[in-house]
Every structure is written in C-alpha cells, then in structure tokens.
Design a protein around this motif. Sequence first.
Motif, PDB file in Angstrom:
ATOM      1  N   HIS A  32     -19.991  10.006  11.819  1.00 50.99           N
ATOM      2  CA  HIS A  32     -19.062   8.701  11.796  1.00 50.99           C
ATOM      3  C   HIS A  32     -17.866   9.105  10.861  1.00 50.99           C
ATOM      4  O   HIS A  32     -18.228   9.535   9.757  1.00 50.99           O
ATOM      5  N   PHE A  86     -15.186  -7.722   3.700  1.00 55.64           N
ATOM      6  CA  PHE A  86     -15.375  -6.289   3.627  1.00 55.64           C
ATOM      7  C   PHE A  86     -15.507  -5.987   2.298  1.00 55.64           C
ATOM      8  O   PHE A  86     -14.601  -5.881   1.428  1.00 55.64           O
ATOM      9  N   THR A 131      -9.212   7.401   1.168  1.00 53.07           N
ATOM     10  CA  THR A 131      -9.869   7.574   2.433  1.00 53.07           C
ATOM     11  C   THR A 131     -10.019   8.923   3.055  1.00 53.07           C
ATOM     12  O   THR A 131     -10.387   9.075   4.272  1.00 53.07           O
ATOM     13  N   ILE A 188     -20.315  -1.333   1.039  1.00 52.89           N
ATOM     14  CA  ILE A 188     -20.497  -0.511   2.104  1.00 52.89           C
ATOM     15  C   ILE A 188     -20.745   1.019   2.102  1.00 52.89           C
ATOM     16  O   ILE A 188     -21.709   1.768   2.471  1.00 52.89           O
ATOM     17  N   PHE A 189     -19.621   1.235   1.238  1.00 50.74           N
ATOM     18  CA  PHE A 189     -19.782   3.003   0.778  1.00 50.74           C
ATOM     19  C   PHE A 189     -21.214   3.337   0.308  1.00 50.74           C
ATOM     20  O   PHE A 189     -21.547   4.374   0.949  1.00 50.74           O
ATOM     21  N   THR A 203       0.821  -1.236  -0.042  1.00 52.12           N
ATOM     22  CA  THR A 203       0.123  -0.080   0.004  1.00 52.12           C
ATOM     23  C   THR A 203       0.770   1.241   0.056  1.00 52.12           C
ATOM     24  O   THR A 203       2.129   1.056  -0.056  1.00 52.12           O
ATOM     25  N   VAL A 259      -5.585  -0.947   6.660  1.00 46.66           N
ATOM     26  CA  VAL A 259      -5.375   0.770   6.724  1.00 46.66           C
ATOM     27  C   VAL A 259      -6.524   1.476   7.211  1.00 46.66           C
ATOM     28  O   VAL A 259      -6.171   2.789   7.280  1.00 46.66           O
ATOM     29  N   ILE A 304     -17.070   9.708   2.239  1.00 45.96           N
ATOM     30  CA  ILE A 304     -18.616   9.423   2.619  1.00 45.96           C
ATOM     31  C   ILE A 304     -18.984  10.584   3.368  1.00 45.96           C
ATOM     32  O   ILE A 304     -20.126  11.011   3.297  1.00 45.96           O
ATOM     33  N   CYS A 308     -20.240   0.119  14.657  1.00 48.86           N
ATOM     34  CA  CYS A 308     -19.808   1.557  14.559  1.00 48.86           C
ATOM     35  C   CYS A 308     -20.745   2.652  15.110  1.00 48.86           C
ATOM     36  O   CYS A 308     -20.507   3.824  15.572  1.00 48.86           O
ATOM     37  N   ALA A 337     -15.753   6.983   8.513  1.00 49.72           N
ATOM     38  CA  ALA A 337     -15.194   5.982   8.057  1.00 49.72           C
ATOM     39  C   ALA A 337     -14.402   6.251   6.769  1.00 49.72           C
ATOM     40  O   ALA A 337     -13.404   5.599   6.462  1.00 49.72           O
ATOM     41  N   LEU A 356     -19.942  -6.909   5.683  1.00 52.73           N
ATOM     42  CA  LEU A 356     -19.101  -6.575   6.605  1.00 52.73           C
ATOM     43  C   LEU A 356     -19.008  -7.717   8.005  1.00 52.73           C
ATOM     44  O   LEU A 356     -20.093  -7.564   8.745  1.00 52.73           O
ATOM     45  N   GLY A 375     -22.638   1.572  10.295  1.00 54.12           N
ATOM     46  CA  GLY A 375     -21.720   0.423  10.740  1.00 54.12           C
ATOM     47  C   GLY A 375     -22.130  -1.035  10.445  1.00 54.12           C
ATOM     48  O   GLY A 375     -23.251  -1.221   9.839  1.00 54.12           O
ATOM     49  N   GLY A 398      -6.997  -4.379   2.510  1.00 55.30           N
ATOM     50  CA  GLY A 398      -8.308  -3.858   2.166  1.00 55.30           C
ATOM     51  C   GLY A 398      -8.924  -3.146   3.574  1.00 55.30           C
ATOM     52  O   GLY A 398      -9.903  -2.301   3.265  1.00 55.30           O
TER      53      GLY A 398
END
Length: 379
Positions: A249, A212, A38, A217-218, A29, A154, A255, A111, A251, A189, A310, A151
């Motif tokens: 939140h 994940f 992110t 999820i995004f 990475t 990080v 987002i 979360c 994440a 997740l 979450g 994935g």
Amino acid sequence: MTYAAITGWGKCMPPAVLSNDDLSTFLDTSDEWIVSRTGMKERRVSHVGAIELSTVAASRALACAGLDPADVDLIIYGGVSNDELVPNSASGVQFALGATKAASIDLNTACTSFCYGLTTATAMIRTGVVRNAVVIGVELISRYMDWSNRGVAVLFGDGAAAVVLQASDNEEGVLGSVLGCDAEGRQTLRVRGMGCTYALHDITYGDTIWDFDGQSIFKRAVHAMSDASRRVLEQCGKTADDVDLVIPHQANLRIIESVAKYAGIPMERVIVTVQKYGNMSAATVPVALVEALEASRVKPGSTLLMPAFGGGLTYCSLLVKWGERVTPLGQSAAELPPVTQTALEMVNAIRANQDPHGRSRDGLLAPVFAESSTPAAVE
Ligand code: UT7
C-alpha cells in the motif's frame, strides 16, 4: 486442489495531474514539505465517476485474460468511493461491462479493500462457489476531500485497477492471507459527512471534515503491515529471501521503507508509485501490480508480498505466487472520454461547492449519534 490464478490485469489512471505546486496555490504547504514527509510529487484527479474508472480498468483486465464479460461469475468492487450507495457500485460495473451473470459485491475495508477482495474472491473460487472473478481497487477521493485541510488534502489521489482470477489446477495466485483490524484506533481516521450518522444534515457535494491523526496512523501502519507480513511468510513456510517483489500500500514513502526494513527486503525489490499517484487508498496495490507487470518486474513464477493498511484500522498482508504468463492475451478498446479541465480547475470547482452556506462545517457535520453510543468493545 483448485487455486485462483491471476490471469488478467489492467489499470485506469485519470489523465489530469495535480502537482504539489498546484496545492500550494490554495493551501499553506510546499513541494519541499510534501516530498520530504511523504515522497509524493503529484497525484491524479478524475473527471469521470468511480464506476467509469472501474469499468475501463476491468475491461482492460478482461481483455488481458481473454475472458468474455458475459462469462464473468463475480465482480468485487473494492474501495471507499461510491458514486451512489444505492444501487451499489459493483452492479454499475456489471451493467457497463455487460457481465450479466456476475454476482456483484461492494467491499469496503478502506485502503485494504482490494487485498481483502482478492482474498475473498480467491476463497470463493477455491471452494467452488464461482469459477472466476473480477476484483477492482478504485478510489475517487477528490470528490469528498476536505480541500481546506492541508493535513490530508496533499496526501490522496484518484485511480483504479482490476485483476481477473480464474480457477486453476496449478499452485498459483493468493497462497496466504493474514487479515486483521486494529479497531481500537478506528477514530484516528474518520471522514465526517458520509454515511447515515450524518444523513439528517444538509450535506452537499464535497462537504466533509477529515479526522486524521497522521502520526498515530503512521506507527500503527508500520507495525501492522510488518507483523502481518512476518505472519503470512511464516504461514506459507517462506522467508524474506523467497520474496521477489513487495507490492505495498502506498500511503507514505517512509512507511514503505520502514515495512521493507522490518521485513529484511531491500528497496530494489519494492514497487513504489507514491511519488506520482499519492495515496489512492484501495487502488494503490492493484495499480502498483499492473505497473510492475508493465515494467516486466513480475517474472513467471515470481513470489509477491502485498502488505496494506487503512481506515478501520484494517490491515493485511498477502503472499501471491505468479503463474507462467506475464503478458496480456489481448487489448481492450475501452478509454476514458477526453478531459477538458486541468486538475487544479476541477479541484477549485469542488472547493467552490464546499461550505456554500457559509456555516461552520464543524457544526454542520456533528454526528447525529454521539461516539459514546457506539457499543463498547467486548473483552
Ligand atoms: O492510507 C491510510 C493510511 N494513512 C497513512 O498511513 C498516513 C500516515 N501518516 C503520515 O503519512 C504522516 O503522519 C503525515 C504525512 C500525514 C504527516 O507527516 P508527519 O511527519 O507526521 O508530520 P506532522 O503531522 O507531525 O506535522 C508536522 C508539522 C506540523 O506543524 P508544527 O505543529 O510542527 O508547527 C503540521 O502542522 O507539519 C505541519 N503540516 C504541514 N506543513 C506543510 C501538516 N501538514 C502540512 C502540509 N504542509 N501539507
């Protein structure tokens, strides 16, 4: 009418910092990839257990409120990270604080656990079940992270924060909550290796596999947090213009920006901590709230919006009216013990423990019960 005022707040951030460059020493990475996808630059790795992090945060929140631990009625420990499952974690905080008469609940909605806990404690105060509560958001994800999976490795960090709620005649505290769960996406997740499904296997410290599906999820996160925020504003008869601060939140910066855009609220009115702490799951919202107070961004009477999302996939958005006081009544002497290792040394020690038998973790962590044995959704 009784309300549940937020009268105390405190955080406990472990001091050891894990940078993107640290992660690049053992993962394929880069700082450029992590920052651009992110917004994260660094995160914390704790050298103590989750109960200890929580106890320091709660001590600081209680001193801020001027409330004696012996007078606490309820402790809600919100998070996924438990030092042990039995006994529960809230009882460990109760014992460490000396809050001997407090009911002690662990609440896990991943979360969103802090926000669900804030709603639960508010309801219990408003209905007279308790007069006050300590609500904690805490995570110690470094201990069960799959450090071989770039994935997810990080994305996450450790941390804790807590608030104190007290009964009040003033219209303040949580005034509206929209809570929900997009359970159809719950398989996007999953942490394999924790829980009874895996109990018959030889699971060792830190030995997990994370399922994940980041992109799914995004999208679900943006949709759910935006929709819940629209609904809670409507429920309370407010508009985006009434919101002084969004404490979301944390994440992913993208987002947060999308949720703010859908809500029609400029980023100047959004608290962002993701660059320095990563995703601390249940701890993100309370830590961001405490930092907003420390930076004097919460004013007397401020209206705050708290959207979160979450595993589960649970979601929520809370509308909070702040009271008059934005400064602590007192300070706690509670501190963490000094850290003797770097964050990277701690992570490398956990990595050394993962898969010690050299067996395939995929086989090791196969669920005892197949997913098909999960009861089908009832229409
Ligand atoms: O708090 C719980 C809720 N969690 C979330 O809301 C997280 C939501 N999801 C996300 O934040 C994003 O989906 C991620 C940050 C997880 C991933 O970002 P993305 O833009 O969706 O990337 P991607 O998964 O589509 O991966 C793009 C590429 C892939 O390579 P190829 O197939 O294009 O060659 C990945 O293998 O980036 C690769 N990749 C990485 N590269 C360098 C994935 N992780 C990394 C990494 N470093 N750490």
